[in-house]
Write a protein that holds these residues in place. Structure first.
Motif, mmCIF file in Angstrom:
data_model
loop_
_atom_site.group_PDB
_atom_site.id
_atom_site.type_symbol
_atom_site.label_atom_id
_atom_site.label_comp_id
_atom_site.label_asym_id
_atom_site.label_seq_id
_atom_site.Cartn_x
_atom_site.Cartn_y
_atom_site.Cartn_z
ATOM 1 N N PRO A 106 0.832 -1.203 0.000
ATOM 2 C CA PRO A 106 0.000 0.000 0.000
ATOM 3 C C PRO A 106 0.869 1.256 0.000
ATOM 4 C CG PRO A 106 0.040 -1.011 2.174
ATOM 5 C CD PRO A 106 0.760 -1.945 1.260
ATOM 6 N N ALA A 107 0.300 2.373 -0.429
ATOM 7 C CA ALA A 107 1.024 3.650 -0.426
ATOM 8 C C ALA A 107 0.746 4.352 0.899
ATOM 9 C CB ALA A 107 0.575 4.520 -1.591
ATOM 10 N N LEU A 108 1.793 4.545 1.696
ATOM 11 C CA LEU A 108 1.646 5.131 3.025
ATOM 12 C C LEU A 108 2.090 6.585 3.031
ATOM 13 C CD1 LEU A 108 3.138 2.210 5.161
ATOM 14 C CD2 LEU A 108 0.748 2.628 4.583
ATOM 15 N N ALA A 109 1.372 7.395 3.771
ATOM 16 C CA ALA A 109 1.780 8.773 4.050
ATOM 17 C C ALA A 109 1.825 8.895 5.574
ATOM 18 C CB ALA A 109 0.798 9.773 3.447
ATOM 19 N N LEU A 110 2.971 8.535 6.145
ATOM 20 C CA LEU A 110 3.106 8.441 7.603
ATOM 21 C C LEU A 110 3.626 9.739 8.201
ATOM 22 C CD1 LEU A 110 4.658 4.867 7.866
ATOM 23 C CD2 LEU A 110 2.276 5.523 8.216
ATOM 24 N N ARG A 111 2.993 10.175 9.257
ATOM 25 C CA ARG A 111 3.456 11.366 9.968
ATOM 26 C C ARG A 111 4.766 11.076 10.691
ATOM 27 N NH1 ARG A 111 -1.458 14.371 13.184
ATOM 28 N NH2 ARG A 111 -2.852 14.759 11.407
ATOM 29 N N PRO A 112 5.684 12.033 10.744
ATOM 30 C CA PRO A 112 6.882 11.834 11.575
ATOM 31 C C PRO A 112 6.504 11.886 13.046
ATOM 32 C CG PRO A 112 6.857 14.042 10.669
ATOM 33 C CD PRO A 112 5.725 13.307 10.021
ATOM 34 N N PRO A 113 7.005 10.982 13.869
ATOM 35 C CA PRO A 113 6.659 10.995 15.302
ATOM 36 C C PRO A 113 7.369 12.125 16.039
ATOM 37 C CG PRO A 113 8.230 9.259 14.837
ATOM 38 C CD PRO A 113 7.851 9.834 13.514
ATOM 39 N N ARG A 114 6.771 12.572 17.107
ATOM 40 C CA ARG A 114 7.406 13.583 17.963
ATOM 41 C C ARG A 114 8.521 12.915 18.768
ATOM 42 N NH1 ARG A 114 5.880 12.579 23.102
ATOM 43 N NH2 ARG A 114 4.072 11.214 23.375
ATOM 44 N N TRP A 115 9.437 13.739 19.282
ATOM 45 C CA TRP A 115 10.524 13.218 20.117
ATOM 46 C C TRP A 115 10.090 13.290 21.575
ATOM 47 C CZ3 TRP A 115 15.420 11.563 18.361
ATOM 48 C CH2 TRP A 115 16.285 11.167 19.386
ATOM 49 N N PRO A 116 9.960 12.155 22.248
ATOM 50 C CA PRO A 116 9.520 12.167 23.657
ATOM 51 C C PRO A 116 10.532 12.882 24.556
ATOM 52 C CG PRO A 116 9.392 9.974 22.707
ATOM 53 C CD PRO A 116 10.185 10.804 21.750
ATOM 54 N N MET A 117 10.063 13.368 25.694
ATOM 55 C CA MET A 117 10.921 14.065 26.649
ATOM 56 C C MET A 117 11.629 13.059 27.561
ATOM 57 S SD MET A 117 10.712 17.133 25.727
ATOM 58 C CE MET A 117 11.526 17.935 27.102
ATOM 59 N N VAL A 118 12.409 12.197 26.937
ATOM 60 C CA VAL A 118 13.211 11.232 27.696
ATOM 61 C C VAL A 118 14.619 11.233 27.116
ATOM 62 C CG1 VAL A 118 11.273 9.744 28.333
ATOM 63 C CG2 VAL A 118 12.489 9.333 26.189
ATOM 64 N N GLN A 119 15.576 10.790 27.902
ATOM 65 C CA GLN A 119 16.960 10.764 27.471
ATOM 66 C C GLN A 119 17.231 9.550 26.568
ATOM 67 O OE1 GLN A 119 19.296 13.140 28.106
ATOM 68 N NE2 GLN A 119 17.601 14.293 28.998
ATOM 69 N N GLY A 120 18.216 9.732 25.700
ATOM 70 C CA GLY A 120 18.651 8.610 24.888
ATOM 71 C C GLY A 120 17.830 8.425 23.625
ATOM 72 N N ALA A 156 7.684 4.259 21.859
ATOM 73 C CA ALA A 156 6.650 3.438 21.231
ATOM 74 C C ALA A 156 5.318 4.176 21.181
ATOM 75 C CB ALA A 156 6.507 2.113 21.974
ATOM 76 N N LEU A 157 4.982 4.888 22.250
ATOM 77 C CA LEU A 157 3.738 5.654 22.278
ATOM 78 C C LEU A 157 3.761 6.774 21.241
ATOM 79 C CD1 LEU A 157 3.045 5.913 26.120
ATOM 80 C CD2 LEU A 157 1.727 4.599 24.434
ATOM 81 N N ALA A 158 4.937 7.412 21.081
ATOM 82 C CA ALA A 158 5.052 8.502 20.112
ATOM 83 C C ALA A 158 4.860 7.992 18.684
ATOM 84 C CB ALA A 158 6.413 9.181 20.249
ATOM 85 N N VAL A 159 5.470 6.843 18.370
ATOM 86 C CA VAL A 159 5.334 6.289 17.024
ATOM 87 C C VAL A 159 3.917 5.778 16.795
ATOM 88 C CG1 VAL A 159 6.167 4.542 15.416
ATOM 89 C CG2 VAL A 159 7.780 5.717 16.914
ATOM 90 N N GLU A 160 3.338 5.138 17.798
ATOM 91 C CA GLU A 160 1.961 4.650 17.662
ATOM 92 C C GLU A 160 1.003 5.806 17.372
ATOM 93 O OE1 GLU A 160 -1.536 2.371 20.245
ATOM 94 O OE2 GLU A 160 0.539 2.379 20.964
#
Length: 234
Positions: A106-120, A156-160
Protein backbone atom coordinates in the motif's frame (compact mmCIF):
# COMPACT_ATOMS: atom_id res chain seq x y z
CA UNK A 1 -2.72 10.76 -7.05
CA UNK A 2 -1.70 13.47 -4.60
CA UNK A 3 -0.45 10.96 -2.06
CA UNK A 4 2.03 9.55 -4.54
CA UNK A 5 3.30 12.98 -5.50
CA UNK A 6 4.26 13.68 -1.91
CA UNK A 7 6.49 10.64 -1.70
CA UNK A 8 9.07 11.32 -4.40
CA UNK A 9 12.54 11.85 -2.95
CA UNK A 10 14.93 13.17 -5.63
CA UNK A 11 18.61 13.18 -4.81
CA UNK A 12 21.97 13.44 -6.50
CA UNK A 13 24.09 10.30 -6.73
CA UNK A 14 27.66 10.59 -7.94
CA UNK A 15 29.65 7.54 -9.03
CA UNK A 16 33.24 8.75 -8.76
CA UNK A 17 34.55 5.51 -10.30
CA UNK A 18 32.71 5.65 -13.63
CA UNK A 19 30.53 8.78 -13.57
CA UNK A 20 27.65 6.92 -15.23
CA UNK A 21 24.81 7.72 -12.81
CA UNK A 22 23.78 11.36 -13.19
CA UNK A 23 20.73 11.44 -10.94
CA UNK A 24 18.74 9.02 -8.78
CA UNK A 25 15.05 9.21 -7.89
CA UNK A 26 13.56 7.06 -5.12
CA UNK A 27 9.82 7.11 -5.75
CA UNK A 28 6.56 5.24 -5.40
CA UNK A 29 4.50 4.35 -8.47
CA UNK A 30 0.90 3.18 -8.65
CA UNK A 31 0.60 -0.02 -10.71
CA UNK A 32 -2.46 -1.66 -12.22
CA UNK A 33 -1.85 -5.38 -12.80
CA UNK A 34 -4.11 -7.52 -15.00
CA UNK A 35 -5.16 -11.14 -14.41
CA UNK A 36 -2.10 -12.36 -16.34
CA UNK A 37 0.29 -10.45 -14.07
CA UNK A 38 1.15 -7.78 -16.63
CA UNK A 39 1.38 -4.11 -15.61
CA UNK A 40 -1.21 -2.22 -17.64
CA UNK A 41 -0.97 1.24 -16.05
CA UNK A 42 1.80 3.15 -14.28
CA UNK A 43 1.13 6.32 -12.25
CA UNK A 44 4.30 8.26 -11.45
CA UNK A 45 4.65 11.30 -9.18
CA UNK A 46 4.12 14.60 -10.95
CA UNK A 47 7.62 15.79 -10.12
CA UNK A 48 9.22 13.28 -12.49
CA UNK A 49 10.24 15.06 -15.73
CA UNK A 50 8.32 13.90 -18.79
CA UNK A 51 11.59 13.00 -20.55
CA UNK A 52 12.18 10.41 -17.80
CA UNK A 53 8.56 9.43 -17.17
CA UNK A 54 7.86 8.03 -20.63
CA UNK A 55 10.77 5.54 -20.73
CA UNK A 56 10.19 4.67 -17.06
CA UNK A 57 6.57 3.73 -17.74
CA UNK A 58 7.58 1.70 -20.77
CA UNK A 59 10.16 -0.18 -18.71
CA UNK A 60 7.84 -0.82 -15.74
CA UNK A 61 5.14 -2.16 -18.04
CA UNK A 62 7.51 -5.01 -18.91
CA UNK A 63 7.49 -6.16 -15.30
CA UNK A 64 5.57 -9.31 -14.43
CA UNK A 65 3.85 -10.11 -11.13
CA UNK A 66 1.96 -13.04 -9.68
CA UNK A 67 -1.67 -11.86 -9.74
CA UNK A 68 -3.97 -12.63 -6.81
CA UNK A 69 -6.38 -15.57 -7.01
CA UNK A 70 -10.02 -15.29 -5.99
CA UNK A 71 -12.57 -18.08 -6.38
CA UNK A 72 -10.09 -20.25 -8.24
CA UNK A 73 -9.25 -17.64 -10.90
CA UNK A 74 -6.67 -14.89 -11.20
CA UNK A 75 -7.99 -11.35 -10.96
CA UNK A 76 -6.78 -7.80 -11.45
CA UNK A 77 -5.04 -5.80 -8.74
CA UNK A 78 -3.59 -2.43 -7.88
CA UNK A 79 -0.45 -2.03 -5.83
CA UNK A 80 2.18 0.65 -5.16
CA UNK A 81 5.82 -0.10 -5.92
CA UNK A 82 8.90 1.63 -4.57
CA UNK A 83 11.19 2.21 -7.54
CA UNK A 84 14.76 3.40 -8.09
CA UNK A 85 14.87 5.46 -11.27
CA UNK A 86 18.37 6.28 -12.52
CA UNK A 87 19.36 8.77 -15.18
CA UNK A 88 22.47 7.20 -16.72
CA UNK A 89 25.08 8.74 -18.99
CA UNK A 90 26.56 6.17 -21.39
CA UNK A 91 30.21 6.16 -22.56
CA UNK A 92 29.12 7.53 -25.95
CA UNK A 93 27.66 10.61 -24.24
CA UNK A 94 24.00 9.61 -24.65
CA UNK A 95 21.66 9.32 -21.68
CA UNK A 96 19.30 6.52 -20.72
CA UNK A 97 16.90 5.55 -17.91
CA UNK A 98 17.38 2.51 -15.70
CA UNK A 99 14.51 1.39 -13.46
CA UNK A 100 14.81 -1.06 -10.55
CA UNK A 101 12.06 -2.59 -8.41
CA UNK A 102 12.55 -2.25 -4.63
CA UNK A 103 9.29 -3.46 -3.01
CA UNK A 104 5.53 -3.04 -3.25
CA UNK A 105 2.48 -2.71 -1.01
CA UNK A 106 0.00 0.00 0.00
CA UNK A 107 1.02 3.65 -0.43
CA UNK A 108 1.65 5.13 3.03
CA UNK A 109 1.78 8.77 4.05
CA UNK A 110 3.11 8.44 7.60
CA UNK A 111 3.46 11.37 9.97
CA UNK A 112 6.88 11.83 11.58
CA UNK A 113 6.66 10.99 15.30
CA UNK A 114 7.41 13.58 17.96
CA UNK A 115 10.52 13.22 20.12
CA UNK A 116 9.52 12.17 23.66
CA UNK A 117 10.92 14.07 26.65
CA UNK A 118 13.21 11.23 27.70
CA UNK A 119 16.96 10.76 27.47
CA UNK A 120 18.65 8.61 24.89
CA UNK A 121 17.41 7.01 21.71
CA UNK A 122 16.94 3.60 20.19
CA UNK A 123 15.22 1.54 17.53
CA UNK A 124 11.90 -0.21 17.24
CA UNK A 125 9.77 -1.98 14.66
CA UNK A 126 6.03 -1.40 14.60
CA UNK A 127 3.38 -3.61 13.01
CA UNK A 128 0.10 -2.25 11.67
CA UNK A 129 -2.74 -3.09 9.31
CA UNK A 130 -3.69 -0.81 6.43
CA UNK A 131 -7.46 -1.07 6.29
CA UNK A 132 -9.57 -0.82 3.09
CA UNK A 133 -10.59 2.73 4.07
CA UNK A 134 -6.94 3.82 4.32
CA UNK A 135 -6.74 3.95 8.10
CA UNK A 136 -4.03 2.13 10.06
CA UNK A 137 -5.08 -0.11 12.95
CA UNK A 138 -3.77 -2.99 15.12
CA UNK A 139 -0.60 -1.01 15.85
CA UNK A 140 1.92 -2.71 18.11
CA UNK A 141 5.63 -3.06 18.82
CA UNK A 142 7.20 -6.24 17.45
CA UNK A 143 10.88 -5.48 18.16
CA UNK A 144 12.83 -2.81 20.05
CA UNK A 145 16.24 -1.85 21.41
CA UNK A 146 16.38 0.91 24.02
CA UNK A 147 18.46 1.69 27.08
CA UNK A 148 15.50 1.49 29.47
CA UNK A 149 11.89 0.27 29.61
CA UNK A 150 10.73 3.85 30.21
CA UNK A 151 12.43 5.07 27.03
CA UNK A 152 11.00 2.15 25.08
CA UNK A 153 7.48 2.92 26.26
CA UNK A 154 7.69 6.64 25.53
CA UNK A 155 9.13 6.21 22.05
CA UNK A 156 6.65 3.44 21.23
CA UNK A 157 3.74 5.65 22.28
CA UNK A 158 5.05 8.50 20.11
CA UNK A 159 5.33 6.29 17.02
CA UNK A 160 1.96 4.65 17.66
CA UNK A 161 0.33 8.08 17.83
CA UNK A 162 1.97 9.15 14.56
CA UNK A 163 0.90 5.97 12.76
CA UNK A 164 -2.64 6.16 14.11
CA UNK A 165 -3.05 9.66 12.65
CA UNK A 166 -1.57 8.70 9.28
CA UNK A 167 -3.30 7.55 6.12
CA UNK A 168 -2.71 5.21 3.19
CA UNK A 169 -3.90 4.25 -0.26
CA UNK A 170 -4.85 0.57 0.18
CA UNK A 171 -4.06 -2.09 -2.36
CA UNK A 172 -6.95 -3.40 -4.45
CA UNK A 173 -7.98 -6.85 -5.61
CA UNK A 174 -10.59 -7.26 -8.35
CA UNK A 175 -11.41 -3.56 -8.02
CA UNK A 176 -12.00 -3.62 -4.26
CA UNK A 177 -9.68 -2.21 -1.57
CA UNK A 178 -8.24 -4.76 0.84
CA UNK A 179 -6.35 -4.86 4.13
CA UNK A 180 -2.56 -5.34 4.10
CA UNK A 181 -0.22 -5.94 7.06
CA UNK A 182 2.90 -3.80 7.22
CA UNK A 183 5.96 -3.40 9.41
CA UNK A 184 7.60 -0.02 10.01
CA UNK A 185 11.15 0.25 11.40
CA UNK A 186 11.98 3.50 13.20
CA UNK A 187 15.35 4.77 14.46
CA UNK A 188 15.71 7.62 16.99
CA UNK A 189 19.21 9.06 17.18
CA UNK A 190 20.54 12.13 18.97
CA UNK A 191 23.28 14.30 17.51
CA UNK A 192 25.23 16.83 19.53
CA UNK A 193 25.11 20.33 18.09
CA UNK A 194 28.37 22.28 17.55
CA UNK A 195 29.32 24.25 20.63
CA UNK A 196 28.62 27.97 20.28
CA UNK A 197 27.43 28.51 23.85
CA UNK A 198 28.82 30.89 26.44
CA UNK A 199 30.91 29.56 29.31
CA UNK A 200 27.91 29.59 31.63
CA UNK A 201 25.83 27.44 29.24
CA UNK A 202 26.00 23.71 28.61
CA UNK A 203 28.02 22.91 25.51
CA UNK A 204 26.41 19.58 24.68
CA UNK A 205 22.81 20.51 23.98
CA UNK A 206 21.48 17.79 21.68
CA UNK A 207 19.53 18.36 18.52
CA UNK A 208 16.64 16.00 17.94
CA UNK A 209 15.97 15.69 14.21
CA UNK A 210 12.88 13.81 13.13
CA UNK A 211 13.41 10.17 12.13
CA UNK A 212 13.82 9.36 8.46
CA UNK A 213 10.71 9.30 6.29
CA UNK A 214 8.75 6.37 7.69
CA UNK A 215 6.72 5.87 4.53
CA UNK A 216 9.77 4.67 2.64
CA UNK A 217 10.85 2.35 5.46
CA UNK A 218 7.60 0.36 5.68
CA UNK A 219 7.44 -3.19 4.33
CA UNK A 220 4.25 -4.98 3.28
CA UNK A 221 4.02 -8.47 4.80
CA UNK A 222 1.12 -9.94 2.82
CA UNK A 223 0.65 -7.97 -0.37
CA UNK A 224 -1.62 -9.93 -2.75
CA UNK A 225 0.63 -8.91 -5.67
CA UNK A 226 4.03 -10.59 -5.62
CA UNK A 227 6.89 -10.09 -8.11
CA UNK A 228 7.95 -13.06 -10.15
CA UNK A 229 11.44 -14.46 -9.45
CA UNK A 230 13.71 -12.19 -7.39
CA UNK A 231 11.99 -8.99 -8.51
CA UNK A 232 11.32 -7.22 -11.78
CA UNK A 233 13.82 -4.87 -13.33
CA UNK A 234 13.54 -2.57 -16.31
Amino acid sequence: MALLAGLVLPGWAAHAADGQIVRTYHLQAGLDVDAAGQVTRVDLPGEIPAVLGAPARESIKRWRFKPPVRGGRTVTARTYAWVDLLLVRHPDGNHGVDVSYVKNGPALALRPPRWPMVQGGGRLTMAAVVQPDGSLTDIKVVASAFSSPIARRQFALAVEEAIRHSHALPEQVDGKPIATRVQIPVAFERHDAPSTARADRPTDQPTVPAPDDLSGQAVALDSPVQPRAAGPRG
